[in-house]
Write a protein that holds these residues in place. Structure first.
Motif, mmCIF file in Angstrom:
data_model
loop_
_atom_site.group_PDB
_atom_site.id
_atom_site.type_symbol
_atom_site.label_atom_id
_atom_site.label_comp_id
_atom_site.label_asym_id
_atom_site.label_seq_id
_atom_site.Cartn_x
_atom_site.Cartn_y
_atom_site.Cartn_z
ATOM 1 N N GLU A 56 0.835 -1.212 0.000
ATOM 2 C CA GLU A 56 0.000 0.000 0.000
ATOM 3 C C GLU A 56 0.867 1.259 0.000
ATOM 4 O O GLU A 56 0.577 2.240 -0.693
ATOM 5 N N LEU A 57 1.933 1.228 0.774
ATOM 6 C CA LEU A 57 2.875 2.351 0.820
ATOM 7 C C LEU A 57 3.525 2.567 -0.538
ATOM 8 O O LEU A 57 3.687 3.702 -1.006
ATOM 9 N N LEU A 58 3.892 1.485 -1.210
ATOM 10 C CA LEU A 58 4.524 1.587 -2.527
ATOM 11 C C LEU A 58 3.561 2.169 -3.563
ATOM 12 O O LEU A 58 3.972 2.943 -4.438
ATOM 13 N N VAL A 59 2.289 1.811 -3.468
ATOM 14 C CA VAL A 59 1.299 2.378 -4.389
ATOM 15 C C VAL A 59 1.190 3.887 -4.181
ATOM 16 O O VAL A 59 1.173 4.665 -5.143
ATOM 17 N N ARG A 60 1.141 4.329 -2.925
ATOM 18 C CA ARG A 60 1.060 5.767 -2.656
ATOM 19 C C ARG A 60 2.295 6.505 -3.160
ATOM 20 O O ARG A 60 2.203 7.609 -3.709
ATOM 21 N N LEU A 61 3.459 5.891 -2.968
ATOM 22 C CA LEU A 61 4.699 6.501 -3.432
ATOM 23 C C LEU A 61 4.716 6.595 -4.957
ATOM 24 O O LEU A 61 5.112 7.626 -5.528
ATOM 25 N N ALA A 62 4.284 5.537 -5.626
ATOM 26 C CA ALA A 62 4.223 5.554 -7.093
ATOM 27 C C ALA A 62 3.270 6.626 -7.587
ATOM 28 O O ALA A 62 3.559 7.337 -8.566
ATOM 29 N N GLU A 63 2.139 6.789 -6.920
ATOM 30 C CA GLU A 63 1.179 7.808 -7.322
ATOM 31 C C GLU A 63 1.760 9.217 -7.161
ATOM 32 O O GLU A 63 1.581 10.075 -8.028
ATOM 33 N N ALA A 64 2.463 9.423 -6.053
ATOM 34 C CA ALA A 64 3.015 10.752 -5.800
ATOM 35 C C ALA A 64 4.133 11.099 -6.778
ATOM 36 O O ALA A 64 4.298 12.270 -7.157
ATOM 37 N N ARG A 65 4.899 10.099 -7.205
ATOM 38 C CA ARG A 65 6.059 10.346 -8.067
ATOM 39 C C ARG A 65 5.806 9.973 -9.527
ATOM 40 O O ARG A 65 6.699 10.109 -10.366
ATOM 41 N N ASP A 66 4.606 9.448 -9.805
ATOM 42 C CA ASP A 66 4.249 9.024 -11.157
ATOM 43 C C ASP A 66 5.174 7.905 -11.655
ATOM 44 O O ASP A 66 5.622 7.913 -12.805
ATOM 45 N N TRP A 67 5.452 6.951 -10.789
ATOM 46 C CA TRP A 67 6.244 5.788 -11.142
ATOM 47 C C TRP A 67 5.325 4.674 -11.649
ATOM 48 O O TRP A 67 4.187 4.529 -11.184
ATOM 49 N N LEU A 68 5.828 3.870 -12.583
ATOM 50 C CA LEU A 68 5.083 2.708 -13.059
ATOM 51 C C LEU A 68 5.269 1.547 -12.083
ATOM 52 O O LEU A 68 6.255 1.478 -11.334
ATOM 53 N N MET A 69 4.316 0.612 -12.110
ATOM 54 C CA MET A 69 4.380 -0.559 -11.242
ATOM 55 C C MET A 69 4.081 -1.822 -12.033
ATOM 56 O O MET A 69 3.204 -1.837 -12.905
ATOM 57 N N VAL A 70 4.829 -2.877 -11.733
ATOM 58 C CA VAL A 70 4.532 -4.216 -12.232
ATOM 59 C C VAL A 70 4.666 -5.163 -11.048
ATOM 60 O O VAL A 70 5.196 -4.803 -9.996
ATOM 61 N N THR A 71 4.173 -6.373 -11.212
ATOM 62 C CA THR A 71 4.370 -7.400 -10.198
ATOM 63 C C THR A 71 5.031 -8.616 -10.822
ATOM 64 O O THR A 71 4.951 -8.825 -12.042
ATOM 65 N N THR A 72 5.685 -9.406 -9.998
ATOM 66 C CA THR A 72 6.133 -10.728 -10.428
ATOM 67 C C THR A 72 4.921 -11.657 -10.402
ATOM 68 O O THR A 72 3.864 -11.302 -9.854
ATOM 69 N N PRO A 73 5.028 -12.859 -10.962
ATOM 70 C CA PRO A 73 3.885 -13.783 -10.870
ATOM 71 C C PRO A 73 3.449 -14.041 -9.426
ATOM 72 O O PRO A 73 2.254 -14.056 -9.131
ATOM 73 N N ARG A 74 4.409 -14.214 -8.501
ATOM 74 C CA ARG A 74 4.041 -14.461 -7.103
ATOM 75 C C ARG A 74 3.528 -13.197 -6.415
ATOM 76 O O ARG A 74 2.840 -13.286 -5.405
ATOM 77 N N GLY A 75 3.884 -12.037 -6.946
ATOM 78 C CA GLY A 75 3.391 -10.786 -6.380
ATOM 79 C C GLY A 75 2.057 -10.343 -6.948
ATOM 80 O O GLY A 75 1.470 -9.366 -6.476
ATOM 81 N N LYS A 76 1.560 -11.059 -7.957
ATOM 82 C CA LYS A 76 0.256 -10.709 -8.540
ATOM 83 C C LYS A 76 -0.790 -10.725 -7.432
ATOM 84 O O LYS A 76 -0.842 -11.653 -6.614
ATOM 85 N N GLY A 77 -1.618 -9.722 -7.415
ATOM 86 C CA GLY A 77 -2.628 -9.599 -6.378
ATOM 87 C C GLY A 77 -2.336 -8.493 -5.394
ATOM 88 O O GLY A 77 -3.226 -8.047 -4.668
ATOM 89 N N LEU A 78 -1.084 -8.021 -5.351
ATOM 90 C CA LEU A 78 -0.731 -6.945 -4.426
ATOM 91 C C LEU A 78 -1.147 -5.573 -4.951
ATOM 92 O O LEU A 78 -1.228 -4.610 -4.189
ATOM 93 N N ILE A 79 -1.392 -5.472 -6.258
ATOM 94 C CA ILE A 79 -1.830 -4.218 -6.873
ATOM 95 C C ILE A 79 -3.105 -4.496 -7.670
ATOM 96 O O ILE A 79 -3.211 -5.519 -8.353
ATOM 97 N N ASP A 80 -4.029 -3.604 -7.583
ATOM 98 C CA ASP A 80 -5.264 -3.727 -8.354
ATOM 99 C C ASP A 80 -4.943 -3.696 -9.847
ATOM 100 O O ASP A 80 -4.201 -2.825 -10.317
#
Length: 578
Positions: free
Chosen positions: A226-250
């Motif tokens: 959740e913290l990483l999503v807020r940071l990405a939003e504030a800085r306009d960073w892109l996000m991806v997940t690994t297969p095992r990390g799928k589900g951590l981001i909408d």
């Protein structure tokens, strides 16, 4: 007077454990006697699997759902060896587990006892050595308490995984006064490590000056997601997940570009290439084959990498990185957010808009097939449809084979606003990729939280291996929807043979009506051959009531799942050795 089995259970109660998954037998009987006493007083209860591998998978599912240690047990001999695949799976995925296997009595070691698994027989303690974080024989009753606490400490450490105790019959039966069980000793289970000041400052300097950043969230990023999503939003960073990390981001978040790696999306690969990212920040991932798209040097594995993990083994693979940081991702990014003036407490401020189509910023392999209801049921359509109609609190498991390929690529995540930041409802057993993993694991997960529905996608090959565990779900009245992808084939192997130029051999299965088998077991079931039949089913109604249900879904075996990165690795290995 009580036995050492009672001591084990009292300690596990202090850790909040509710169930032990296993199969009883002669040498483990004193432990089951203790479980019977525990159940009578309202304590830990035994859940009986149909095969010990299933018991280990169930313990993994319990651990995944609760964050507690999962516990499984077996008798000596084949009971212990049957556990091995499930224990190896938990080891590969870093799941905390306590594994208890029985041994014959100490004074009978080396005398040819029935199911002898001592050091002079079929040496099971040695077998567990390479798939556990801690592994020992309890050779004297006085060792039990200390070794039990050491096992728990290792299992729940920074390199989590299974810990194994081999306990001889006479040691487990050893009598102790009730007043000696007071659990005054505590296992060391608080392992959160703060990154060094130097590492924190170095990471901040790199991120502050970078123009374009892409975050890669692995399974170890869950508490910081959740913290990483807020940071990405504030800085306009892109996000991806690994297969095992799928589900951590909408899946519908506007900055999310999909899954990178095994069965992933080209849009995620694009987000990691040099023209899109000055820095690639990988958080909580092991940098193995499945999370690097077969060790692709143009994306994660470059000098643009910053690698952050609580697990030092993960970091040992990032020798090309410009910076590695050992420590809690949550603690690190709390410091970085504060330094960058980003609120690390408030809710996400970027709106997520849902629609009946696909996420706009993720590029799918065959988007038009996600809504194709003609002919036999397509994997693309099935995953898109089910991810849209299942309640948001549904726990979803994808078994090894075509199931996890279709699921990784086409299942769309909807994270409700009130969801715990570290929670993930999408699960794959990708570390060891054992067929049948999702079946037992779904039983353990449903046992841990019976108020939320569990949907298990599995193939016909996996179900023929492990489908009997559905009767455990029936016996426990668990809310599990078992979806069998039935194409009368070992589908992933068959497609792999075709794509890699291999011989077409040994992948055909008989035509089986799994709905009839389920009905014979006393389980509600349906055979589904078209998407129209699927639409007529009240899936939400099925998921709202207790008890298991099985869907025998006849799928289009000609549809090719997203196998590209795996085939690349297999064919490059062939070329290397020719």
């Amino acid at each position: 007077m009580l036995g050492n089995g009672d001591l084990i259970l009292r300690y596990l109660e202090h850790l909040g454990v509710e169930y032990v998954f296993g199969v009883p037998g002669g040498s483990i009987e004193p432990f089951y006697d203790a479980l019977a006493r525990s159940e009578r007083r309202g304590g830990i209860r035994a859940i009986t699997a149909r095969h010990e591998t299933g018991a280990a998978f169930m313990a993994e599912g319990y651990a995944r759902e609760t964050g507690k240690i999962g516990v499984c047990c077996s008798t000596a001999g084949p009971g212990a060896t049957n556990l091995l695949t499930g224990v190896a799976s938990a080891y590969a995925d870093g799941i905390p587990m306590l594994v208890i296997t029985a041994q014959t009595a100490l004074d009978r070691f080396g005398q040819g006892s029935f199911q002898d698994t001592s050091c002079t027989g079929i040496h099971t303690v040695e077998m567990f050595a390479k798939c556990t974080r801690y592994n020992t024989l309890i050779s004297h009753p006085a060792q039990l308490e200390t070794k039990l606490l050491q096992a728990v400490s290792h299992a729940m450490g920074n390199q989590p995984g299974p810990a194994h105790l081999g306990i001889p019959l006479d040691v487990m039966r050893h009598r102790i006064p009730d007043n000696e069980i007071d659990a005054t000793l505590n296992a060391f289970t608080n392992h959160e490590v703060a990154p060094s000041d130097h590492s924190t400052k170095s990471a901040l300097n790199e991120l502050e000056s970078a123009r374009k950043v892409t975050l890669v969230l692995g399974e170890g990023a869950s508490e910081a997601s959740e913290l990483l999503v807020r940071l990405a939003e504030a800085r306009d960073w892109l996000m991806v997940t690994t297969p095992r990390g799928k589900g951590l981001i909408d899946s519908f978040h506007p900055l999310y570009r999909g899954v990178f790696g095994f069965a992933g999306h080209e849009s995620a690969s694009d987000a990691l290439r040099e023209d899109s990212a000055d820095l690639v920040v990988a958080i909580g991932t092991a940098l193995d084959e499945v999370s690097t798209s077969g060790w692709d040097p143009t994306t994660i594995l470059s000098e643009r990498l910053i690698h952050i993990s609580n697990n030092p083994v993960d970091l040992s693979r990032s020798t090309m990185a410009r910076l590695v940081v050992l420590g809690s991702p949550k603690l690190l990014f709390e410091s970085i957010s504060n330094a960058l003036g980003v609120d690390s407490v408030s809710q996400s401020n970027r709106s997520v808009f849902y629609n009946d189509r696909l996420p706009a910023n993720t590029r799918f392999d065959d988007p038009e097939k996600c809504f194709d209801r003609s002919g036999p049921i397509k994997g693309q359509t099935l995953m898109t449809y089910m991810s849209r109609i299942c309640p948001q609190n549904t726990r979803v498991l994808m078994d090894a084979g075509n199931s996890f390929l279709w699921g990784i690529h086409y299942w769309n995540i909807h994270r409700p606003m009130n969801m715990h930041p570290g929670a993930n409802h999408f699960h794959i057993g990708l570390g060891f990729a054992a067929m049948g993993w999702a079946i037992g694991t779904s039983v353990g997960m449903a046992s841990a939280n019976p108020d939320h529905p569990v949907v298990c996608f599995t193939g016909d090959g996996s179900y023929l291996m492990a489908g009997q565990e559905l009767t455990t779900a029936l016996q426990e009245n668990l809310n599990i929807l078992m979806v069998v992808l039935n194409d009368s084939s070992l589908g992933m192997v068959s497609h792999g043979q075709k794509l890699s130029g291999g011989e077409q051999l040994a992948t055909r299965l008989p035509r089986v009506d799994f709905s009839m088998i389920a009905r014979a077991l006393g389980v509600e079931s349906y055979r589904i051959e078209t998407m129209e039949q699927f639409a007529d089913l009240d899936i939400k109604g099925i998921l709202s009531r207790p008890g298991p249900c099985l869907l025998d879904v006849i799928v289009d075996g000609d549809q090719v799942p997203p196998l590209g990165s795996r085939i690349k690795v297999l064919t490059s290995s062939i070329q290397t050795h020719e």
